[in-house]
Scaffold this active site. Structure first.
Site, mmCIF file in Angstrom:
data_model
loop_
_atom_site.group_PDB
_atom_site.id
_atom_site.type_symbol
_atom_site.label_atom_id
_atom_site.label_comp_id
_atom_site.label_asym_id
_atom_site.label_seq_id
_atom_site.Cartn_x
_atom_site.Cartn_y
_atom_site.Cartn_z
ATOM 1 N N ASP A 11 7.987 28.616 -6.979
ATOM 2 C CA ASP A 11 6.955 28.436 -7.991
ATOM 3 C C ASP A 11 6.349 27.031 -7.944
ATOM 4 O O ASP A 11 6.985 26.078 -7.491
ATOM 5 C CB ASP A 11 7.545 28.640 -9.393
ATOM 6 C CG ASP A 11 7.896 30.100 -9.673
ATOM 7 O OD1 ASP A 11 7.854 30.921 -8.739
ATOM 8 O OD2 ASP A 11 8.218 30.407 -10.833
ATOM 9 N N HIS A 64 0.507 31.933 -10.900
ATOM 10 C CA HIS A 64 1.430 31.252 -11.823
ATOM 11 C C HIS A 64 0.641 30.356 -12.785
ATOM 12 O O HIS A 64 1.048 29.240 -13.080
ATOM 13 C CB HIS A 64 2.464 30.465 -11.028
ATOM 14 C CG HIS A 64 3.635 29.962 -11.829
ATOM 15 N ND1 HIS A 64 4.255 30.687 -12.813
ATOM 16 C CD2 HIS A 64 4.306 28.778 -11.781
ATOM 17 C CE1 HIS A 64 5.249 29.985 -13.337
ATOM 18 N NE2 HIS A 64 5.297 28.813 -12.739
ATOM 19 N N HIS A 68 -0.570 25.518 -15.453
ATOM 20 C CA HIS A 68 0.858 25.395 -15.748
ATOM 21 C C HIS A 68 1.082 24.447 -16.928
ATOM 22 O O HIS A 68 1.957 23.588 -16.922
ATOM 23 C CB HIS A 68 1.619 24.895 -14.517
ATOM 24 C CG HIS A 68 3.074 25.262 -14.515
ATOM 25 N ND1 HIS A 68 4.020 24.540 -15.182
ATOM 26 C CD2 HIS A 68 3.738 26.286 -13.953
ATOM 27 C CE1 HIS A 68 5.213 25.091 -14.992
ATOM 28 N NE2 HIS A 68 5.062 26.169 -14.259
ATOM 29 N N HIS A 166 11.507 25.818 -6.569
ATOM 30 C CA HIS A 166 10.207 25.162 -6.681
ATOM 31 C C HIS A 166 9.918 24.360 -5.419
ATOM 32 O O HIS A 166 10.720 23.487 -5.053
ATOM 33 C CB HIS A 166 10.190 24.240 -7.916
ATOM 34 C CG HIS A 166 10.347 24.992 -9.197
ATOM 35 N ND1 HIS A 166 11.580 25.433 -9.629
ATOM 36 C CD2 HIS A 166 9.445 25.417 -10.107
ATOM 37 C CE1 HIS A 166 11.414 26.087 -10.782
ATOM 38 N NE2 HIS A 166 10.135 26.096 -11.087
HETATM 39 ZN ZN ZN Z 1 6.496 27.212 -13.148
#
Ligand code: ZN
Length: 225
Positions: A11, A64, A68, A166
């Site tokens: 992500d 995503h 964010h 990540h």
């Molecule tokens: Zn995230």
């Protein structure tokens, strides 16, 4: 009996300093994953090129959010969900997986009704999106050197873990190759698709658990009952 079948996801990228090395590791180990990218990062041609490489190498690309900037559940401001979800979808264009994968922002990896607002839910349903949650969050963003044992334990205690890592420039992904090797040595396999338990919405169709991830605003007292 074999070990768990692990689905890997990355992500918050793509990041030119990190994601290419992650792709190299995945290619060498023959593992395919999903990259849930931040929409506004794709406006940078270098980052977009990295996402294109990921897709060309068989990885899936998901949405995503655009910025964010936090979980969508608490945001009732008009247009917020549109910007975060639809703008990213437009930016993804042909990079997007046909199931229009969307991963909500968790805010520290937590699952709960903070993930989606009603507006976000309705938008995702209308657009035929697939909402992808997770079941293993080892916290690599806050513990770049300590996450692998946590991730290993979280993966081995489930049959079908969906692991969130990540691809961010904090050094955590230096440990990815050794971590994947340790998983493989322990009998784990990897698969790219997601188990039902992590799909509360599939191509716009609500699953039984969707309500657990939608913030319903409290009704004013004069409308209660
Ligand atoms: Zn995230």
């Amino acid at each position: 009996m074999g070990g768990p079948a692990v689905t890997l996801s990355f992500d918050n990228g793509p990041e030119p300093e990190v994601t290419p090395a992650v792709l190299n590791v995945l290619r060498r180990r023959g593992v395919r994953a999903t990259f849930f990218v931040i929409g506004e990062k794709l406006r940078d041609p270098v980052r977009r090129g990295v996402a294109e490489r990921a897709r060309e190498e068989g990885h899936w690309i998901g949405n995503h959010t655009w910025t964010h900037s936090g979980p969508l559940g608490g945001r009732s401001d008009a247009g917020h969900a549109d910007t975060e979800i639809l703008r990213t979808e437009r930016e993804l264009g042909p990079l997007a997986h046909p199931d229009r994968l969307f991963r909500p922002v968790g805010g520290g990896g937590k699952l709960g009704p903070h993930l989606l607002s009603e507006a976000a839910r309705d938008l995702l349903a209308a657009g035929g999106h697939t909402v992808v949650t997770w079941s293993a969050v080892p916290g690599d963003w806050r513990d770049p050197d300590g996450w692998p044992p946590t991730a290993f334990r979280q993966c081995l205690e489930q049959a079908r873990p969906v692991l969130v890592l990540h691809d961010l420039p904090n050094g955590a992904m230096r440990h990815l190759d050794a971590f994947l090797g340790r998983l493989q040595d322990s009998g784990a396999t990897f698969r790219q698709d997601f188990p039902d338990a992590c799909l509360p919405m599939r191509r716009g169709e609500a699953g039984p658990g969707l309500g657990d991830y939608v913030q319903v605003p409290a009704r004013p007292p004069d409308q209660a009952g």
